[in-house]
Enzyme design. Structure first.
Site, PDB file in Angstrom:
ATOM      1  CB  CYS A 117      79.550  70.017  14.505  1.00 28.29           C
ATOM      2  SG  CYS A 117      78.124  69.078  13.937  1.00 28.29           S
ATOM      3  N   GLY A 166      86.379  74.513  18.753  1.00 26.83           N
ATOM      4  CA  GLY A 166      86.072  74.515  20.178  1.00 26.83           C
ATOM      5  C   GLY A 166      85.654  75.858  20.759  1.00 26.83           C
ATOM      6  N   GLY A 167      85.443  76.856  19.913  1.00 29.71           N
ATOM      7  CA  GLY A 167      85.047  78.177  20.434  1.00 29.71           C
ATOM      8  C   GLY A 167      83.760  78.117  21.238  1.00 29.71           C
ATOM      9  CG  ASP A 174      78.556  75.944  15.318  1.00 30.14           C
ATOM     10  OD1 ASP A 174      77.749  76.701  14.744  1.00 30.14           O
ATOM     11  OD2 ASP A 174      79.764  76.216  15.443  1.00 30.14           O
ATOM     12  CB  CYS A 233      78.830  80.901  10.208  1.00 28.02           C
ATOM     13  SG  CYS A 233      79.949  79.635   9.629  1.00 28.02           S
TER      14      CYS A 233
END
Ligand SMILES: C[S@@+](CC[C@H](N)C(=O)[O-])C[C@H]1O[C@@H](n2cnc3c(N)ncnc32)[C@H](O)[C@@H]1O
Length: 454
Positions: free
Chosen positions: A234, A238-239, A306, A360
């Site tokens: 996921c 793109g971090g 993620d 998160c």
């Protein structure tokens, strides 16, 4: 300094004006920031922060009910941080493929410090030298991507201060790679100081990426090594893909994102941070992550999930009440989607490989409960503890707890493990970074699951 500081002109001017307003330079721990200067700094920092936004009452009410039960007293202080955007800290992840000497000096002079151990050049070279060409996982890659090259790795332009002497020394060394990877560098500040965002400039790589530093923890937990085949299930925006490429030189990084707009964003991020010589190792795919486990069963060494989740920070500040209500309704369906994605990820990893699941949100229903449910379907998979490897070494920066499993019967109410304490020894499904005053990073849940070898 001005010459090499590649920022969009107006942002750079603002930043340099701000910089020159501090005649007394603070030490890395901020200890020289006293009295008037400190007050002045605080004011300016607040000015650079996001303007105060109002919380969505429905979301806040929902969080109050759920999190006071799940987190006890910890929720009051986490709530205070989440409701106060100007107090939020921002991390600066350096891009090892650009020249970062000047930016590092600026960061240090302004009281930022490196969150991860400093680069040991010889180890970095040792690790990069063993990339891909020594990889045992070469076969089958062309079936994934027609763009994936069989060429040996080029010099991908690692940190600029590497010397040829260090390189020849490193070649003779047989030391194993160390974690955290020394090439991943993130600078943080004890105060909520926000660096200006680097602008997108065609033809030039960005020097740094601004992020919630807790976002790096899932990447650290993934332990990517040179030559690995990695799936970022996921991936947008793109971090974490960028962080993976700072950590090591995988043989393949497949960045998957089904949403077309977010996929465009992802592609721009990759283009902005990775040199052309590396792009042949990185592919973007557009699949529903729930089916990759079937189509690419056992292919990857490492998979990061993620997951789409209730993003507590942004949901709390939903712009209108209808949006907030809609999100709360959507929230009920997230654990099912997350469970399917995690199942798919475990299917996609080879025996002996690892999956890191992260969100998160503080919600136990999207965190431990998902891991616990999926583990029941995979007797050949087990959770690995991240407490000694990540929570304790980084407890100086992050407030971490080890949330108890959802369905574990607890005959007596047991005390919640202290934040960052070594006494949390009970069954762990993962670790949870809880935003706290002065350590505002998170929320971030992460769990590492290893598929046993056959
Ligand atoms: C939390 S974000 C990922 C953030 C990203 N890893 C980063 O570090 O920048 C979750 C992403 O999952 C994507 N997503 C939603 N449904 C998905 C699915 N079925 N399969 C794969 N990805 C999905 C969303 O579009 C979103 O971009």
């Amino acid at each position: 300094m001005r010459r090499n500081f590649c920022l969009e002109p107006r942002t750079a001017r603002t930043f340099l004006r701000w910089l020159s307003s501090f005649p007394c330079r603070p030490g890395p721990d901020g200890s020289l920031w006293k009295n008037k200067q400190q007050r002045s700094l605080k004011n300016k920092i607040r000015n650079t922060g996001k303007s105060r936004r109002l919380p969505c009452p429905a979301v806040l009410n929902h969080f109050d009910q759920q999190y006071s039960e799940e987190l006890g007293d910890l929720w009051a202080s986490a709530r205070a941080v989440l409701l106060d955007p100007p107090s939020w800290q921002y991390g600066v992840m350096l891009n090892r493929f650009s020249s970062v000497t000047d930016i590092t000096q600026i960061l240090l002079s302004q009281g930022f410090s490196s969150m991860l151990p400093q680069t040991d050049v010889s180890e970095l070279l040792h690790n990069s030298d063993s990339a891909v060409s020594n990889s045992p996982h070469q076969e089958g890659k062309d079936t994934l991507s027609p763009h994936f090259s069989k060429r040996p790795p080029e010099d991908v332009g690692l940190l600029p201060y590497i010397t040829s002497h260090a390189f020849s020394q490193a070649r003779q060394s047989e030391r194993p790679p160390r974690f955290p990877p020394s090439s991943l560098q993130c600078y943080i500040h004890p105060h909520p100081l926000r660096f200006p965002s680097p602008a997108h400039r065609p033809g030039q790589l960005k020097q740094y990426y601004l992020l919630n530093a807790a976002s790096l923890l899932p990447v650290l937990a993934l332990q990517v090594r040179d030559g690995d085949k990695v799936l970022d299930l996921c991936s947008a925006p793109g971090g974490k893909a960028v962080a993976i490429m700072q950590s090591a030189t995988p043989a393949l990084l497949c960045c998957n994102e089904p949403d077309p707009h977010r996929r465009d964003w992802l592609a721009k991020t990759l283009e902005s941070f990775l040199p052309p010589s590396l792009r042949s190792r990185v592919m973007v795919s557009a699949q529903d992550g729930r089916v990759i486990g079937q189509s690419e069963a056992g292919f990857y060494d490492k998979v990061l999930v993620d997951a789409p989740c209730s993003n507590d920070r942004s949901w709390l500040h939903s712009s209108d009440i209808h949006r907030g209500q809609q999100r709360l309704e959507d929230r009920a369906g997230l654990p099912e989607l997350q469970t399917q994605l995690l199942r798919s990820a475990i299917s996609a990893v080879r025996p002996g490989g690892v999956v890191v699941y992260s969100t998160c949100t503080l919600s136990s229903l999207e965190n431990g409960a998902v891991v616990e449910a999926v583990l029941k379907d995979f007797p050949d998979a087990e959770v690995e503890s991240l407490w000694g490897e990540i929570a304790l070494p980084l407890s100086e920066y992050f407030a971490v707890i080890s949330p108890p499993g959802q369905k574990q019967a607890e005959p007596e109410p047991s005390p919640r493990p202290p934040i960052g304490s070594a006494s949390a020894s009970h069954h762990q499904l993962g670790i949870l970074v809880v935003p706290q005053p002065g350590k505002t990073w998170g929320p971030m849940f992460l769990s590492r699951i290893r598929k046993k070898k056959g």
